[in-house]
Design a protein around this motif. Structure first.
Motif, PDB file in Angstrom:
ATOM      1  N   GLY A  69       0.787  -1.232   0.000  1.00 52.72           N
ATOM      2  CA  GLY A  69       0.000   0.000   0.000  1.00 52.72           C
ATOM      3  C   GLY A  69       0.813   1.274   0.000  1.00 52.72           C
ATOM      4  O   GLY A  69       0.250   2.368   0.047  1.00 52.72           O
ATOM      5  N   PHE A  70       2.159   1.172  -0.038  1.00 51.61           N
ATOM      6  CA  PHE A  70       3.043   2.341  -0.021  1.00 51.61           C
ATOM      7  C   PHE A  70       4.100   2.192  -1.106  1.00 51.61           C
ATOM      8  O   PHE A  70       4.568   1.084  -1.377  1.00 51.61           O
ATOM      9  CB  PHE A  70       3.784   2.440   1.325  1.00 51.61           C
ATOM     10  CG  PHE A  70       3.049   3.199   2.398  1.00 51.61           C
ATOM     11  CD1 PHE A  70       3.488   4.457   2.806  1.00 51.61           C
ATOM     12  CD2 PHE A  70       1.931   2.656   3.015  1.00 51.61           C
ATOM     13  CE1 PHE A  70       2.830   5.144   3.803  1.00 51.61           C
ATOM     14  CE2 PHE A  70       1.269   3.345   4.016  1.00 51.61           C
ATOM     15  CZ  PHE A  70       1.711   4.597   4.413  1.00 51.61           C
ATOM     16  N   VAL A  71       4.508   3.313  -1.720  1.00 58.68           N
ATOM     17  CA  VAL A  71       5.733   3.359  -2.529  1.00 58.68           C
ATOM     18  C   VAL A  71       6.479   4.651  -2.211  1.00 58.68           C
ATOM     19  O   VAL A  71       5.884   5.650  -1.792  1.00 58.68           O
ATOM     20  CB  VAL A  71       5.488   3.311  -4.059  1.00 58.68           C
ATOM     21  CG1 VAL A  71       4.878   2.012  -4.495  1.00 58.68           C
ATOM     22  CG2 VAL A  71       4.676   4.510  -4.540  1.00 58.68           C
ATOM     23  N   ALA A  72       7.786   4.624  -2.441  1.00 60.68           N
ATOM     24  CA  ALA A  72       8.584   5.849  -2.464  1.00 60.68           C
ATOM     25  C   ALA A  72       8.740   6.224  -3.937  1.00 60.68           C
ATOM     26  O   ALA A  72       9.111   5.386  -4.766  1.00 60.68           O
ATOM     27  CB  ALA A  72       9.950   5.607  -1.826  1.00 60.68           C
ATOM     28  N   LEU A  73       8.427   7.475  -4.285  1.00 59.73           N
ATOM     29  CA  LEU A  73       8.365   7.890  -5.689  1.00 59.73           C
ATOM     30  C   LEU A  73       9.400   8.963  -6.010  1.00 59.73           C
ATOM     31  O   LEU A  73       9.407  10.031  -5.403  1.00 59.73           O
ATOM     32  CB  LEU A  73       6.971   8.434  -6.009  1.00 59.73           C
ATOM     33  CG  LEU A  73       6.788   8.884  -7.461  1.00 59.73           C
ATOM     34  CD1 LEU A  73       5.987   7.844  -8.232  1.00 59.73           C
ATOM     35  CD2 LEU A  73       6.100  10.228  -7.560  1.00 59.73           C
TER      36      LEU A  73
END
Length: 316
Positions: free
Chosen positions: A35-39
Motif C-alpha cells: 500500500g506504499f511506494v517511495a516515488l
C-alpha cells in the motif's frame, strides 16, 4: 514485505511503452502488497521544497494567539489552522501530538464547487506562505494525477478514468508540526495508527525515522524516503473502490527516542480527494467469486463526512 518499494515516475512519462508498463506493474504490485511506494521523478523541485519548509517553520513559530486567529469555526478544520491535540485517530481517546494547517483546492471563477468548499485562509503576517503553499499544492496534485493514471491502467480501466473525479477535487495540503515533547506523553503519539480517508496521499518529509507502516504480517516497518522521494500511499477511498485489491495500510508516526524529545518534526502530506459525487462503489473488475463485494455503495462526499465525524473534526 520488509521495506517500501521505490518507483520512478519518469518511467511512466518517458514515452516508451515498455518503461511506462514497467512503472504501472511496479506501482500496482506495491499497492497490492504493502500500500506504499517511495516515488522519484515527481514535479516538486528542490527550491520549492526548501521554500515551503522555510515558510511552514516560520508560520508554526508564530505565537499561539496569532495562529488561533486562523482557526475557523464550523468547517471541520478543512481550511486554516488546527491547534495542538485537536485531531484524534479513529478508535483512540488521546489527541495526536501535532498542530497543522490546511490549504484546499484553488477553484476557477464560476466553479460549481465554490459553494461546497470553504475558502482558503490567507496568513497576513507571512504572505509568502500562501504563495508557496499554492505552488506546492498544484505540483503535488499534478504528480497525483499521473499516479492515478498508472493505477487506472493497472486496474484495467481507461488511463484517464480518475481525471474527471480529481479535477477540482476536495484535496488538502497539510503542513504538520510535531512540537518538541516536554513531558511524558501519557500514551499519546505524534500520530496514532490510522488509515487515510482519501484516494492517495503524497507525503513530503518522510526522510527521517518516525513514520511506520504495518505490513501483512502485522509487523511495523520503518517507511523512510530518500531526499528526492515522496512517500505515496493508498487511502481508504481507493481501497474501497477497488474492493481492497489496492491496500490502504495502517500507519503511524511514533515519538522519537527520549534524547530527541527536544526536537520538532515537520511533515507535509497532500491528501488527494475526488469531487464529492464520485461513486466509491466497488469496480466490477475487482469483484468475482474469490473476491466478493466487501462494502456498501457510497459516494466520496458521504464517506468523507462520516470519517470527519469519527476524527472529532465535525460534531454530529
Amino acid at each position: 514485505m520488509k521495506q517500501i518499494p521505490s518507483v520512478d515516475l519518469r518511467d511512466f512519462l518517458s514515452g516508451e511503452p515498455e518503461r511506462k508498463q514497467k512503472f504501472v506493474n511496479e506501482i500496482g504490485k506495491a499497492y497490492e502488497d504493502i500500500g506504499f511506494v517511495a516515488l522519484k521523478g515527481h514535479f516538486l523541485n528542490d527550491q520549492l521544497v526548501d521554500e515551503l519548509y522555510g515558510e511552514v517553520k516560520q508560520f508554526f513559530d508564530l505565537p499561539v494567539e496569532t495562529k488561533q486567529k486562523y482557526e475557523i469555526p464550523g468547517i471541520g478544520g478543512q481550511r486554516g489552522y488546527v491547534g495542538f491535540g485537536k485531531e484524534t485517530a479513529k478508535g483512540f481517546k488521546k489527541g495526536d501530538l501535532k498542530e497543522f494547517w490546511h490549504f484546499g483546492q484553488y477553484l476557477e471563477d464560476g466553479s460549481k464547487y465554490a459553494a461546497e468548499y470553504p475558502d482558503n485562509v490567507e496568513v497576513t503576517e507571512n504572505p509568502k506562505f500562501n504563495v508557496v503553499g499554492k505552488e506546492a499544492y498544484q505540483m503535488l496534485e499534478k504528480t497525483g494525477v499521473y499516479v492515478l493514471r498508472a493505477l487506472a491502467l493497472y486496474l484495467g480501466l481507461d488511463e484517464f478514468y480518475f481525471d474527471k473525479y480529481v479535477a477540482e477535487g476536495n484535496s488538502i495540503l497539510r503542513p504538520i508540526h510535531y512540537p518538541p515533547i516536554t513531558q511524558e506523553p501519557d500514551n499519546a503519539v505524534r500520530a496514532a495508527a490510522h488509515g487515510d480517508i482519501n484516494l492517495i496521499t503524497l507525503l513530503m518529509g518522510a526522510q527521517g525515522k518516525g513514520l511506520q507502516v504495518m505490513n501483512h504480517e502485522g509487523e511495523w516497518i520503518d517507511a523512510i524516503a530518500q531526499p528526492d522521494e515522496l512517500m505515496i500511499n493508498v487511502g481508504d477511498m481507493l481501497s474501497r473502490h477497488t474492493n481492497n485489491k489496492l491496500k490502504s495500510t495502517i500507519h503511524q508516526v511514533v515519538n522519537p527516542p527520549r534524547e530527541l524529545w527536544g526536537t520538532s518534526r515537520y511533515s507535509i502530506p497532500f491528501f488527494m480527494h475526488p469531487v464529492s459525487e464520485m461513486p466509491l462503489n466497488a469496480l466490477e473488475n475487482c469483484v468475482d467469486e474469490n473476491h466478493p463485494k466487501l462494502y456498501e455503495d457510497t459516494t466520496a462526499g458521504e464517506y468523507l463526512h462520516e470519517r470527519l465525524v469519527e476524527l472529532g473534526l465535525i460534531k454530529k
